[in-house]
Design a protein around this motif. Structure first.
Motif, PDB file in Angstrom:
ATOM      1  N   GLU A 179       0.830  -1.207   0.000  1.00 46.95           N
ATOM      2  CA  GLU A 179       0.000   0.000   0.000  1.00 46.95           C
ATOM      3  C   GLU A 179       0.865   1.258   0.000  1.00 46.95           C
ATOM      4  O   GLU A 179       0.502   2.271  -0.606  1.00 46.95           O
ATOM      5  N   VAL A 180       1.984   1.197   0.707  1.00 50.57           N
ATOM      6  CA  VAL A 180       2.906   2.341   0.708  1.00 50.57           C
ATOM      7  C   VAL A 180       3.385   2.627  -0.703  1.00 50.57           C
ATOM      8  O   VAL A 180       3.438   3.786  -1.143  1.00 50.57           O
ATOM      9  N   GLU A 181       3.718   1.565  -1.429  1.00 51.48           N
ATOM     10  CA  GLU A 181       4.187   1.730  -2.808  1.00 51.48           C
ATOM     11  C   GLU A 181       3.080   2.295  -3.696  1.00 51.48           C
ATOM     12  O   GLU A 181       3.347   3.118  -4.579  1.00 51.48           O
ATOM     13  N   ARG A 182       1.842   1.894  -3.455  1.00 48.62           N
ATOM     14  CA  ARG A 182       0.719   2.421  -4.240  1.00 48.62           C
ATOM     15  C   ARG A 182       0.548   3.923  -4.004  1.00 48.62           C
ATOM     16  O   ARG A 182       0.255   4.677  -4.936  1.00 48.62           O
ATOM     17  N   VAL A 183       0.722   4.335  -2.760  1.00 51.05           N
ATOM     18  CA  VAL A 183       0.613   5.769  -2.452  1.00 51.05           C
ATOM     19  C   VAL A 183       1.710   6.541  -3.176  1.00 51.05           C
ATOM     20  O   VAL A 183       1.459   7.618  -3.755  1.00 51.05           O
ATOM     21  N   ARG A 184       2.916   6.016  -3.166  1.00 52.47           N
ATOM     22  CA  ARG A 184       4.021   6.687  -3.845  1.00 52.47           C
ATOM     23  C   ARG A 184       3.794   6.752  -5.354  1.00 52.47           C
ATOM     24  O   ARG A 184       4.106   7.760  -6.003  1.00 52.47           O
ATOM     25  N   MET A 185       3.235   5.680  -5.916  1.00 48.65           N
ATOM     26  CA  MET A 185       2.937   5.677  -7.346  1.00 48.65           C
ATOM     27  C   MET A 185       1.860   6.708  -7.668  1.00 48.65           C
ATOM     28  O   MET A 185       1.930   7.401  -8.696  1.00 48.65           O
ATOM     29  N   ALA A 186       0.866   6.825  -6.784  1.00 45.51           N
ATOM     30  CA  ALA A 186      -0.194   7.817  -6.989  1.00 45.51           C
ATOM     31  C   ALA A 186       0.377   9.228  -6.970  1.00 45.51           C
ATOM     32  O   ALA A 186      -0.035  10.092  -7.752  1.00 45.51           O
TER      33      ALA A 186
END
Length: 252
Positions: A179-186
């Motif tokens: 989820e952390v990686e998804r936030v960074r991608m967003a």
């Protein structure tokens, strides 16, 4: 002015010296008490205001609910919120809802706070969603609520990086690295960049600003200048200290 400067006694003195106290003056002192953490005094002042026959308004209850929120007076805050609408027929503003959401969130009653937000008759602002998101970080739970709050904040404040960082920290605290990686991608997809760290110091009425993204050469020169200045100050302090010790030497 006195209340905002933290000198409550001076604020009380001026308040008591007013011949005809109107609702604005009452609100000013109530807000002053609340801002300085005088929770019980805030409630008592409100009671005195009602006894004097002064009708409270929307601003009055912002101060009261804020005091209850910071003081952790959950039941009292909810009672005041109900009396505002039922007894005084005052329509809640976003500021009132934000205080109640913050009040519930501080003690971990996130579901109740989230339900209140969903049932609000007015548009939910960034302050309310921000209170929910911060509460999720403090209590490190309710990821679904945190996700909804973050998404709504991204609509209201699309360029504010702290909201994304806060959501990423919530997931990181629980080991949810995907989820952390998804936030960074967003953040990357929306072109949001984290603001660089910034420090400043005032010297001889001139403000010197230091940013973490400064050019390396400039930053190194500034660091060298600061180092030399600190060495000079340290030497002066040692000299003054030695002189003071010598002048206060006592002999048996």
């Amino acid at each position: 002015m006195y209340a905002k400067c933290g000198t409550i006694l001076s604020a009380e003195y001026v308040f008591n010296d007013i011949d005809s106290v109107d609702v604005i003056s009452w609100n000013s002192l109530i807000a002053g008490y609340a801002a300085n953490g005088y929770v019980e005094e805030t409630i008592k002042l409100f009671r005195d205001m009602v006894v004097k026959g002064v009708i409270p308004d929307q601003v009055t209850f912002v101060g009261l609910l804020s005091a209850c929120s910071h003081g952790g007076l959950i039941n009292k805050g909810l009672d005041l919120f109900r009396s505002m609408t039922e007894e005084y027929n005052i329509e809640p503003l976003a500021e009132h809802y934000a205080c109640i959401v913050d009040l519930l969130s501080r003690v971990g009653r996130l579901e109740e706070a989230f339900e209140m937000v969903r049932e609000m008759k007015i548009e939910v602002n960034a302050g309310i969603w921000g209170a929910l998101l911060s509460a999720c970080r403090i209590h490190n739970k309710k990821f679904e609520i945190a996700q909804v709050a973050a998404e709504e904040l991204s609509k209201v404040e699309p360029r504010k990086t702290s909201n994304y960082v806060l959501l990423a920290n919530i997931h990181a605290g629980a080991g949810r690295w995907d989820e952390v990686e998804r936030v960074r991608m967003a953040m990357n997809e929306r072109g949001v960049e984290k603001q660089p760290g910034c420090s400043w110091i005032e010297d001889q009425n001139h403000l010197h600003v230091f940013r973490s993204d400064d050019d390396n050469g400039v930053l190194q020169q500034r660091q060298a200048d600061m180092g030399n200045t600190l060495k000079t100050l340290t030497a002066q302090m040692k000299t003054c200290s030695a002189s003071s010790l010598h002048s206060h030497t006592y002999y048996d």
